[in-house]
Design a protein around this motif. Structure first.
Motif, PDB file in Angstrom:
ATOM      1  N   PHE A  24       0.833  -1.204   0.000  1.00 31.25           N
ATOM      2  CA  PHE A  24       0.000   0.000   0.000  1.00 31.25           C
ATOM      3  C   PHE A  24       0.869   1.256   0.000  1.00 31.25           C
ATOM      4  O   PHE A  24       0.599   2.209  -0.734  1.00 31.25           O
ATOM      5  N   VAL A  25       1.908   1.249   0.808  1.00 29.58           N
ATOM      6  CA  VAL A  25       2.797   2.408   0.883  1.00 29.58           C
ATOM      7  C   VAL A  25       3.511   2.631  -0.447  1.00 29.58           C
ATOM      8  O   VAL A  25       3.583   3.758  -0.959  1.00 29.58           O
ATOM      9  N   ILE A  26       4.042   1.530  -1.016  1.00 29.22           N
ATOM     10  CA  ILE A  26       4.783   1.648  -2.275  1.00 29.22           C
ATOM     11  C   ILE A  26       3.864   1.996  -3.444  1.00 29.22           C
ATOM     12  O   ILE A  26       4.211   2.808  -4.305  1.00 29.22           O
ATOM     13  N   GLY A  27       2.690   1.373  -3.469  1.00 33.42           N
ATOM     14  CA  GLY A  27       1.795   1.543  -4.619  1.00 33.42           C
ATOM     15  C   GLY A  27       0.878   2.741  -4.549  1.00 33.42           C
ATOM     16  O   GLY A  27       0.349   3.171  -5.580  1.00 33.42           O
ATOM     17  N   PHE A  28       0.670   3.302  -3.340  1.00 31.66           N
ATOM     18  CA  PHE A  28      -0.275   4.417  -3.224  1.00 31.66           C
ATOM     19  C   PHE A  28       0.312   5.624  -2.497  1.00 31.66           C
ATOM     20  O   PHE A  28       0.315   6.732  -3.034  1.00 31.66           O
ATOM     21  N   VAL A  29       0.790   5.419  -1.270  1.00 31.63           N
ATOM     22  CA  VAL A  29       1.200   6.556  -0.442  1.00 31.63           C
ATOM     23  C   VAL A  29       2.356   7.322  -1.071  1.00 31.63           C
ATOM     24  O   VAL A  29       2.295   8.551  -1.219  1.00 31.63           O
ATOM     25  N   ILE A  30       3.420   6.607  -1.446  1.00 37.05           N
ATOM     26  CA  ILE A  30       4.588   7.279  -2.029  1.00 37.05           C
ATOM     27  C   ILE A  30       4.243   7.974  -3.350  1.00 37.05           C
ATOM     28  O   ILE A  30       4.577   9.159  -3.531  1.00 37.05           O
ATOM     29  N   PRO A  31       3.555   7.302  -4.312  1.00 46.57           N
ATOM     30  CA  PRO A  31       3.186   8.019  -5.546  1.00 46.57           C
ATOM     31  C   PRO A  31       2.268   9.207  -5.287  1.00 46.57           C
ATOM     32  O   PRO A  31       2.370  10.229  -5.973  1.00 46.57           O
ATOM     33  N   PHE A  32       1.382   9.088  -4.292  1.00 43.85           N
ATOM     34  CA  PHE A  32       0.474  10.191  -3.978  1.00 43.85           C
ATOM     35  C   PHE A  32       1.250  11.405  -3.485  1.00 43.85           C
ATOM     36  O   PHE A  32       1.032  12.533  -3.941  1.00 43.85           O
ATOM     37  N   GLY A  35       3.227  12.845  -6.273  1.00 44.86           N
ATOM     38  CA  GLY A  35       2.362  13.574  -7.200  1.00 44.86           C
ATOM     39  C   GLY A  35       2.060  14.982  -6.710  1.00 44.86           C
ATOM     40  O   GLY A  35       2.040  15.940  -7.496  1.00 44.86           O
ATOM     41  N   ILE A  36       1.800  15.126  -5.414  1.00 44.68           N
ATOM     42  CA  ILE A  36       1.564  16.462  -4.853  1.00 44.68           C
ATOM     43  C   ILE A  36       2.817  17.329  -5.001  1.00 44.68           C
ATOM     44  O   ILE A  36       2.733  18.513  -5.357  1.00 44.68           O
ATOM     45  N   TRP A  37       3.986  16.750  -4.728  1.00 42.44           N
ATOM     46  CA  TRP A  37       5.242  17.500  -4.876  1.00 42.44           C
ATOM     47  C   TRP A  37       5.436  17.941  -6.326  1.00 42.44           C
ATOM     48  O   TRP A  37       5.778  19.099  -6.590  1.00 42.44           O
ATOM     49  N   LEU A  38       5.206  17.040  -7.278  1.00 39.08           N
ATOM     50  CA  LEU A  38       5.408  17.377  -8.685  1.00 39.08           C
ATOM     51  C   LEU A  38       4.420  18.431  -9.172  1.00 39.08           C
ATOM     52  O   LEU A  38       4.709  19.172 -10.113  1.00 39.08           O
ATOM     53  N   SER A  39       3.244  18.504  -8.543  1.00 44.12           N
ATOM     54  CA  SER A  39       2.281  19.539  -8.935  1.00 44.12           C
ATOM     55  C   SER A  39       2.777  20.933  -8.582  1.00 44.12           C
ATOM     56  O   SER A  39       2.223  21.935  -9.068  1.00 44.12           O
ATOM     57  N   LEU A  40       3.801  21.008  -7.758  1.00 41.75           N
ATOM     58  CA  LEU A  40       4.394  22.289  -7.370  1.00 41.75           C
ATOM     59  C   LEU A  40       5.700  22.552  -8.098  1.00 41.75           C
ATOM     60  O   LEU A  40       6.436  23.481  -7.750  1.00 41.75           O
ATOM     61  N   CYS A  41       6.007  21.720  -9.110  1.00 41.23           N
ATOM     62  CA  CYS A  41       7.287  21.818  -9.806  1.00 41.23           C
ATOM     63  C   CYS A  41       7.087  21.956 -11.311  1.00 41.23           C
ATOM     64  O   CYS A  41       6.039  21.602 -11.857  1.00 41.23           O
TER      65      CYS A  41
END
Length: 284
Positions: A24-32, A35-41
């Motif tokens: 769950f962490v690898i497949g959802f939490v980390i990409p999520f 994704g938020i970080w990349l939305s600011l870049c």
């Protein structure tokens, strides 16, 4: 007293949970989070991401095509949610009665849900274009044609799945309550609206939630059926995000910002819907 199995589970539960938690962490939490970080870049790949603040969100909000896709998707979701659930409930009510071939009809209605979205999109594009060609039109002639084409596709695919959930709920209804209403002289409509539907609210909550989320996130059927034509007027939000991210160089960050905004909207709508329908749930 706690059984040996219960003692073992209480002692080693973390070990059993760990694989699922890690996945769950690898497949959802980390990409999520990423994704938020990349939305600011500003970025083209993860390695060259440069922080630019909320500029991507400003670009996303100022895009008129995004707002059109959002309202188009909201309307599509409302229409399909109502049609799918009303039809699925009606069919489930019919197929829980003692009629010949009920199991066969259940299988037939459920089968469209087993077909992939891309395949369904191309199948319905051929069917609808075959009908519309008599008037010199096609499914991509206007956004209205695309809208109702996608509504037909979505309903055809989802009604059978929701029907199964409603059948399961109807089969667990307490028969003595229905019989008591009949003895008291309640009409079929009174029994439906004052007894059956209130007792079916848990199933209605689940089906409504699935219908809303499926409507908002629909992508592959939209891509195959209309691909947003003409001029992106039949474009749902998921397709708009995809086209922004992959189809416009330098707008990857804006596409990611749209995805985050879209997630927040869908999450809020889903939470609100669950709370509203869950309040209406009753027990026999």
């Amino acid at each position: 007293m706690i059984s040996m199995a219960g003692k073992t589970i209480s002692r080693w539960w973390a070990l059993f949970v760990l694989p699922t938690f890690v996945a769950f962490v690898i497949g959802f939490v980390i990409p999520f989070i990423l994704g938020i970080w990349l939305s600011l870049c500003r970025f083209t790949t993860i390695a060259d991401a440069n922080f630019i603040g909320t500029k991507n969100y400003a670009a996303a909000i100022s895009d008129p095509e995004f707002w059109h896709a959002l309202w188009y998707t909201a309307l599509f979701t409302v229409v399909t949610t109502v049609i799918v659930n009303v039809c699925a409930f009606a069919i489930a009510s019919l197929l829980t009665k003692a009629i010949r071939g009920a199991n066969l009809f259940r299988s037939i209605f459920f089968m469209p849900n087993l077909i992939g979205g891309i395949v369904l999109g191309y199948i319905w594009m051929l069917l609808l274009n075959g009908v519309l060609q008599h008037w010199g039109k096609s499914i991509t002639f206007s956004g209205t044609y695309g809208f109702w084409g996608m509504v037909l596709l979505m309903c055809w695919q989802q009604i059978g799945y929701m029907m199964i959930i409603y059948i399961a709920g109807l089969q667990t209804l307490p028969g003595d309550v229905i019989e008591a209403a009949s003895v008291d002289g309640a009409s079929g409509a009174q029994t439906l609206f004052h007894i059956t539907i209130p007792l079916m609210m848990p199933s209605i909550t689940v089906c409504t939630f699935l219908s809303i989320t499926n409507g908002f996130k629909m992508f592959d059927q939209n891509l195959a059926l209309t691909n947003g034509a003409p001029s992106n007027s039949s474009e749902l939000v998921a397709l708009n995000i995809y086209r922004t991210f992959y189809g416009r160089a330098g707008f990857e960050g804006a596409g990611q910002a749209k995805a985050v905004i879209f997630f927040v909207i869908v999450a809020l709508v889903a939470i609100l819907q669950n709370r509203l329908t869950a309040r209406k749930e009753v027990t026999a």
